[in-house]
Scaffold this motif. Structure first.
Motif, PDB file in Angstrom:
ATOM      1  N   GLU A  99      10.785  -0.150  12.056  1.00 10.58           N
ATOM      2  CA  GLU A  99      10.251   0.127  10.707  1.00 10.58           C
ATOM      3  C   GLU A  99      10.883  -0.833   9.705  1.00 10.58           C
ATOM      4  O   GLU A  99      12.096  -1.004   9.696  1.00 10.58           O
ATOM      5  CB  GLU A  99      10.597   1.586  10.357  1.00 10.58           C
ATOM      6  CG  GLU A  99      10.438   1.987   8.914  1.00 10.58           C
ATOM      7  CD  GLU A  99       8.995   2.046   8.471  1.00 10.58           C
ATOM      8  OE1 GLU A  99       8.575   1.101   7.754  1.00 10.58           O
ATOM      9  OE2 GLU A  99       8.293   3.010   8.818  1.00 10.58           O
ATOM     10  N   ASP A 100      10.061  -1.472   8.874  1.00 12.87           N
ATOM     11  CA  ASP A 100      10.598  -2.415   7.895  1.00 12.87           C
ATOM     12  C   ASP A 100      10.956  -1.757   6.566  1.00 12.87           C
ATOM     13  O   ASP A 100      11.636  -2.365   5.743  1.00 12.87           O
ATOM     14  CB  ASP A 100       9.628  -3.583   7.668  1.00 12.87           C
ATOM     15  CG  ASP A 100       8.292  -3.131   7.105  1.00 12.87           C
ATOM     16  OD1 ASP A 100       7.843  -2.019   7.459  1.00 12.87           O
ATOM     17  OD2 ASP A 100       7.694  -3.884   6.316  1.00 12.87           O
ATOM     18  N   ASP A 121       6.247   1.644  13.566  1.00 13.20           N
ATOM     19  CA  ASP A 121       5.514   1.373  12.321  1.00 13.20           C
ATOM     20  C   ASP A 121       4.471   0.305  12.636  1.00 13.20           C
ATOM     21  O   ASP A 121       4.758  -0.655  13.352  1.00 13.20           O
ATOM     22  CB  ASP A 121       6.494   0.887  11.256  1.00 13.20           C
ATOM     23  CG  ASP A 121       5.812   0.528   9.940  1.00 13.20           C
ATOM     24  OD1 ASP A 121       4.792   1.166   9.606  1.00 13.20           O
ATOM     25  OD2 ASP A 121       6.302  -0.386   9.253  1.00 13.20           O
ATOM     26  N   ASN A 146       2.544  -1.433  10.211  1.00 13.99           N
ATOM     27  CA  ASN A 146       2.598  -2.527   9.236  1.00 13.99           C
ATOM     28  C   ASN A 146       3.998  -3.125   9.192  1.00 13.99           C
ATOM     29  O   ASN A 146       4.849  -2.712   8.407  1.00 13.99           O
ATOM     30  CB  ASN A 146       2.184  -2.016   7.850  1.00 13.99           C
ATOM     31  CG  ASN A 146       0.733  -1.580   7.827  1.00 13.99           C
ATOM     32  OD1 ASN A 146      -0.145  -2.288   8.306  1.00 13.99           O
ATOM     33  ND2 ASN A 146       0.485  -0.401   7.292  1.00 13.99           N
ATOM     34  N   LEU A 147       4.223  -4.103  10.061  1.00 13.48           N
ATOM     35  CA  LEU A 147       5.502  -4.814  10.130  1.00 13.48           C
ATOM     36  C   LEU A 147       5.269  -6.264   9.702  1.00 13.48           C
ATOM     37  O   LEU A 147       4.166  -6.784   9.860  1.00 13.48           O
ATOM     38  CB  LEU A 147       6.034  -4.801  11.574  1.00 13.48           C
ATOM     39  CG  LEU A 147       6.497  -3.458  12.136  1.00 13.48           C
ATOM     40  CD1 LEU A 147       6.738  -3.581  13.634  1.00 13.48           C
ATOM     41  CD2 LEU A 147       7.744  -2.960  11.426  1.00 13.48           C
TER      42      LEU A 147
HETATM   43 MN    MN Z   1       5.936  -1.097   7.363  1.00 14.04          MN
END
Ligand code: MN
Length: 131
Positions: free
Chosen positions: A12-13, A56, A58-59
């Motif tokens: 996760e970013d 996640d 959306n990385l």
């Molecule tokens: Mn993300």
């Protein structure tokens, strides 16, 4: 505790989500490993394969779909459940996570009361690919 002895890798970013999920799941007895991008996530999974991966979608750079495909192509990792965590709610996103090889799907925003139950179910139930 439900999670005793189980290790989860969360890729996760977003730092707030990392802190939140780590805190909620450690209370349940899970051991959390964290990674902030696909490259370090894959390296960590190979170094110490977890019982479950929270992904996640959306990385930065390499997204969670692509990373899941890479994980599922690794003989040492392909048996590990990968659960997508995503705020994407557009039609077809759930299908896309499953097509990438994800074994399940949790929609953001994360519900801290539900999350431990969702994780426990994914650890117990057969994955979609086994049904
Ligand atoms: Mn993300």
């Amino acid at each position: 505790m439900a999670g005793f002895g189980k290790r989860i890798l969360y890729i996760e970013d977003n730092p707030e989500n990392r802190v939140l999920v780590k805190r909620v799941l450690e209370v349940e007895g899970y051991a959390l490993a964290l990674a902030t991008d696909a490259q370090t996530g894959l390296a960590e999974a190979l170094r110490h394969p977890p019982d479950l991966i929270l992904m996640d979608i959306n990385l930065p750079e390499v997204d969670g779909y692509t990373l899941t495909e890479r994980i599922k192509a690794e003989p040492a990792l392909k048996h590990i459940r990968v659960i997508a965590l995503t705020a994407n709610v557009m039609k077809g996103d759930r299908e896309r996570t499953l097509a990438a090889g994800c074994d399940g799907y949790i929609q953001k925003p994360i519900d801290v009361d539900e999350l431990p139950h969702q994780i426990a179910r994914f650890l117990i139930q057969p994955s979609i690919s086994e049904l």
